[in-house]
Write an enzyme that holds these catalytic residues in place. Structure first.
Site, PDB file in Angstrom:
ATOM      1  N   ARG A 195       0.797  -1.224   0.000  1.00  9.45           N
ATOM      2  CA  ARG A 195       0.000   0.000   0.000  1.00  9.45           C
ATOM      3  C   ARG A 195       0.834   1.281   0.000  1.00  9.45           C
ATOM      4  NH1 ARG A 195      -3.798  -1.102   4.920  1.00  9.45           N
ATOM      5  NH2 ARG A 195      -2.296  -2.772   5.312  1.00  9.45           N
ATOM      6  N   GLN A 226      13.362 -14.627   5.964  1.00  6.39           N
ATOM      7  CA  GLN A 226      12.109 -15.366   5.848  1.00  6.39           C
ATOM      8  C   GLN A 226      11.814 -15.405   4.345  1.00  6.39           C
ATOM      9  OE1 GLN A 226       8.497 -13.417   7.068  1.00  6.39           O
ATOM     10  NE2 GLN A 226       7.449 -15.322   7.506  1.00  6.39           N
ATOM     11  N   GLY A 264       8.414  -3.831  12.439  1.00  7.08           N
ATOM     12  CA  GLY A 264       9.232  -2.807  11.781  1.00  7.08           C
ATOM     13  C   GLY A 264       8.433  -1.624  11.275  1.00  7.08           C
ATOM     14  N   ASN A 267      36.355  32.036  -8.383  1.00  7.20           N
ATOM     15  CA  ASN A 267      37.195  30.978  -7.822  1.00  7.20           C
ATOM     16  C   ASN A 267      37.434  29.838  -8.785  1.00  7.20           C
ATOM     17  OD1 ASN A 267      34.466  30.275  -7.685  1.00  7.20           O
ATOM     18  ND2 ASN A 267      34.805  28.846  -6.001  1.00  7.20           N
TER      19      ASN A 267
HETATM   20  C1  UD1 Z   1      -1.126  -8.314  12.856  1.00  2.00           C
HETATM   21  C2  UD1 Z   1      -1.741  -9.139  13.968  1.00  2.00           C
HETATM   22  C3  UD1 Z   1      -2.978  -8.415  14.507  1.00  2.00           C
HETATM   23  C4  UD1 Z   1      -2.616  -7.035  14.970  1.00  2.00           C
HETATM   24  C5  UD1 Z   1      -1.910  -6.260  13.864  1.00  2.00           C
HETATM   25  C6  UD1 Z   1      -1.370  -4.968  14.415  1.00  2.00           C
HETATM   26  C7  UD1 Z   1      -1.303 -11.463  13.422  1.00  2.00           C
HETATM   27  C8  UD1 Z   1      -1.862 -12.704  12.866  1.00  2.00           C
HETATM   28  N1  UD1 Z   1      -2.106 -10.420  13.431  1.00  2.00           N
HETATM   29  O1  UD1 Z   1      -2.061  -8.285  11.801  1.00  2.00           O
HETATM   30  O2  UD1 Z   1      -3.525  -9.149  15.570  1.00  2.00           O
HETATM   31  O3  UD1 Z   1      -3.781  -6.328  15.380  1.00  2.00           O
HETATM   32  O4  UD1 Z   1      -0.805  -7.000  13.338  1.00  2.00           O
HETATM   33  O5  UD1 Z   1      -0.863  -4.174  13.386  1.00  2.00           O
HETATM   34  O6  UD1 Z   1      -0.197 -11.456  13.874  1.00  2.00           O
HETATM   35  N2  UD1 Z   1       5.355 -10.017   8.595  1.00  2.00           N
HETATM   36  C9  UD1 Z   1       6.474 -10.729   8.315  1.00  2.00           C
HETATM   37  N3  UD1 Z   1       6.349 -11.981   7.777  1.00  2.00           N
HETATM   38  C10 UD1 Z   1       5.142 -12.525   7.514  1.00  2.00           C
HETATM   39  C11 UD1 Z   1       3.999 -11.778   7.787  1.00  2.00           C
HETATM   40  C12 UD1 Z   1       4.133 -10.530   8.337  1.00  2.00           C
HETATM   41  O7  UD1 Z   1       7.586 -10.289   8.567  1.00  2.00           O
HETATM   42  O8  UD1 Z   1       5.112 -13.670   7.019  1.00  2.00           O
HETATM   43  C13 UD1 Z   1       5.497  -8.675   9.179  1.00  2.00           C
HETATM   44  C14 UD1 Z   1       4.953  -7.601   8.281  1.00  2.00           C
HETATM   45  O9  UD1 Z   1       5.970  -7.071   7.455  1.00  2.00           O
HETATM   46  C15 UD1 Z   1       4.468  -6.564   9.281  1.00  2.00           C
HETATM   47  C16 UD1 Z   1       4.062  -7.393  10.490  1.00  2.00           C
HETATM   48  O10 UD1 Z   1       4.714  -8.624  10.354  1.00  2.00           O
HETATM   49  O11 UD1 Z   1       5.499  -5.677   9.672  1.00  2.00           O
HETATM   50  C17 UD1 Z   1       2.559  -7.575  10.619  1.00  2.00           C
HETATM   51  O12 UD1 Z   1       2.088  -8.321   9.516  1.00  2.00           O
HETATM   52  P1  UD1 Z   1       0.691  -8.059   8.853  1.00  2.00           P
HETATM   53  O13 UD1 Z   1       0.470  -9.046   7.790  1.00  2.00           O
HETATM   54  O14 UD1 Z   1       0.561  -6.630   8.483  1.00  2.00           O
HETATM   55  O15 UD1 Z   1      -0.290  -8.381  10.063  1.00  2.00           O
HETATM   56  P2  UD1 Z   1      -1.733  -7.828  10.274  1.00  2.00           P
HETATM   57  O16 UD1 Z   1      -2.665  -8.530   9.389  1.00  2.00           O
HETATM   58  O17 UD1 Z   1      -1.722  -6.361  10.228  1.00  2.00           O
HETATM   59 CA    CA Z   2      -0.386  -4.690   9.320  1.00  5.58          CA
END
Ligand code: UD1
Ligand code: CA
Length: 451
Positions: free
Chosen positions: A14, A71, A99, A382
């Site tokens: 996004r 990962q 992050g 200069n």
């Molecule tokens: C996650 C939480 C949710 C919380 C929200 C807060 C889970 C299942 N859900 O949801 O409860 O309210 O964050 O913002 O944990 N990432 C990785 N590897 C992956 C997947 C994600 O490094 O395989 C990192 C993403 O880059 C990001 C963070 O983890 O920085 C969160 O991942 P994202 O997929 O955005 O989780 P949400 O669906 O927002």
């Molecule tokens: Ca998120």
């Protein structure tokens, strides 16, 4: 022994950008760097989970002692943390961070770690007016945390819960390993959810400590440019509040930007739309007028920077005034009680005390003594198109308006240069030197007539 695990493998679609999401900046510092800096004082090691844009993320953060964990496929937040298992000590408290949640404060994390001590597990949640999209914190009738349910998996009742999971938690290494091993992708997205470890811990009779964060903005996640700009303003306001509490006068904190560090003495005043970049140091009673950009510079006591001036990598003496509309380029040093006036550019030059360059000049690669007056429109030439040369103007010299000093050249002490001169050779001390044709009048001369 504490360990940080920072999740930063996601793509950040996004953002609509070719830059990794966690490398976007708040206060000219990457989102990831903010999270690293917030956790650093509390942990012995930092593991960052990377996937998308991993090379650029590593390079941009390279001088940090970080354990980079790859990962390869992003199979969910639980899968992400699983990658760090080999680096986790059973007895350590693991601080799990995102992050893209850059405004989290060290004090909050410290409290969260403290809360994890008795049971080995604590969660940071927050109350949101609009909890849409977040994981909901599900509690039992005794208000004890039972589980976290993601938006897409929530029932009608669960969706109404306004306490949400920030994603940030502290958990003992042994417990983390145990529950991570039990994760299964039994959910709408088919991912390994880190949040599922909560239910597993509850089944295991672990009493999860909850910590509700008072500030919504502190735990805000950055997913798009709108949120990025919101985070920037929150960060700037926080910083302004901190600086004001230490005694800095800021005319309007909403029109104040500090992208780096700012030190200052008593009674400094920062007018509107001033941008500080890098490391800056202001003495006492320094006044910065509107619309100035100050970068990596040191400004002395009682100095006044007038509107619309730019100062970069330079030192300005005390009681000196700069601008309006002045540009002080890198490696410049200006003495005390001196004046650089409007539309003057100074580059890689030193100007001693009590000297004035008041109007419309270019001073480059020059060494100017004290009590020198440089008239309007004087240019130090200069550059011959290939090489740069030095100009030296000794103490007490007076350079007449609209003169050019063709470097390398030295103007002697107390020397005077007549206005409109082009000086190509060194000039003696104490004398008037000029190089221009004598004024003459041609009698009976007529303007041409139109044919
Ligand atoms: C996650 C939480 C949710 C919380 C929200 C807060 C889970 C299942 N859900 O949801 O409860 O309210 O964050 O913002 O944990 N990432 C990785 N590897 C992956 C997947 C994600 O490094 O395989 C990192 C993403 O880059 C990001 C963070 O983890 O920085 C969160 O991942 P994202 O997929 O955005 O989780 P949400 O669906 O927002
Ligand atoms: Ca998120």
């Amino acid at each position: 022994m504490n360990t940080a695990i920072i999740l930063a493998a996601g793509q950040g679609t996004r953002m609509n950008s070719r830059t990794a999401k966690v490398l976007h900046k708040v206060g000219n510092k990457s989102l990831l760097q903010h999270v690293i800096d917030a956790s650093k004082p509390l942990v012995n090691s930092i593991n960052v989970i990377i996937g998308h844009h991993s090379e650029s993320v590593k390079q941009t953060t390279s001088n940090e002692a970080i354990n980079w964990v790859n990962q390869k496929e992003q199979l969910g937040t639980g899968h992400a943390v699983q990658q760090a298992i080999p680096h986790i000590n059973d007895n350590s408290i693991c601080l799990i961070l995102y992050g893209d949640v850059p405004l989290i404060k060290t004090e909050t994390l410290e409290k969260l770690i403290h809360k994890a001590k008795p049971s080995g597990f604590s969660l940071l949640s927050v109350e949101l007016e609009n909890p849409f999209g977040y994981g909901r914190i599900i509690r039992d009738s005794n208000n004890a945390i039972q589980s976290i349910i993601e938006q897409m998996d929530a029932s009608k009742d669960q969706i109404k819960v306004t306490e949400i999971n920030t994603g940030i938690m502290a958990i003992q290494g042994l417990l983390l390993k145990k529950y991570l091993a039990e994760l299964e992708p039994n959910n709408f997205q088919g991912e390994l959810y880190l949040t599922d470890i909560v239910e597993k811990a509850v089944k295991d009779n672990v009493n999860i400590a909850s910590f509700i964060c008072e500030s919504v903005t502190e735990v805000m996640g950055i997913n798009d440019k709108n949120q990025l700009s919101q985070a920037e303003r929150v960060y700037q306001q926080d910083q302004a509040n901190d600086l004001m509490s230490k005694g800095l006068t800021i005319m309007d904190p909403k029109r104040f930007d500090c992208r780096g560090k700012l030190n200052f003495g008593n009674d400094c005043v920062i007018d509107v739309n001033v941008v500080f970049e890098g490391d800056n140091d202001l003495g006492k009673n320094v006044l910065i007028s509107p619309n100035c950009i100050i970068k990596d510079s040191k400004i002395g006591d009682h100095a006044h920077i007038l509107p619309n001036s730019i100062i970069e990598n330079s030192i300005i003496g005390s009681n000196t005034s700069i601008g309006p509309f002045a540009r002080i380029r890198p490696d410049t040093e200006i003495g005390n009680h001196s004046k650089i006036g409007n539309f003057v550019e100074v580059k890689k030059s030193s100007i001693q005390n009590n000297s004035k360059v008041s109007h419309l000049s270019y001073i480059g690669d020059s060494k100017i003594g004290s009590d020198v007056n440089v008239g309007a429109g004087v240019i130090t030439c200069n550059y011959d198109g290939v090489n740069k040369f030095q100009t030296e103007i000794k103490d007490g010299a007076f350079i007449g308006s609209n003169s050019q000093l063709v470097a390398p050249v030295t103007v002697g002490e107390n020397a005077t240069i007549g206005a409109g001169s082009t000086i190509t050779q060194n000039t003696p001390d104490d004398q008037l030197t000029l190089s221009r044709n004598k004024q003459s009048t041609i009698s009976k001369w007529k303007r041409p007539l139109k044919k």
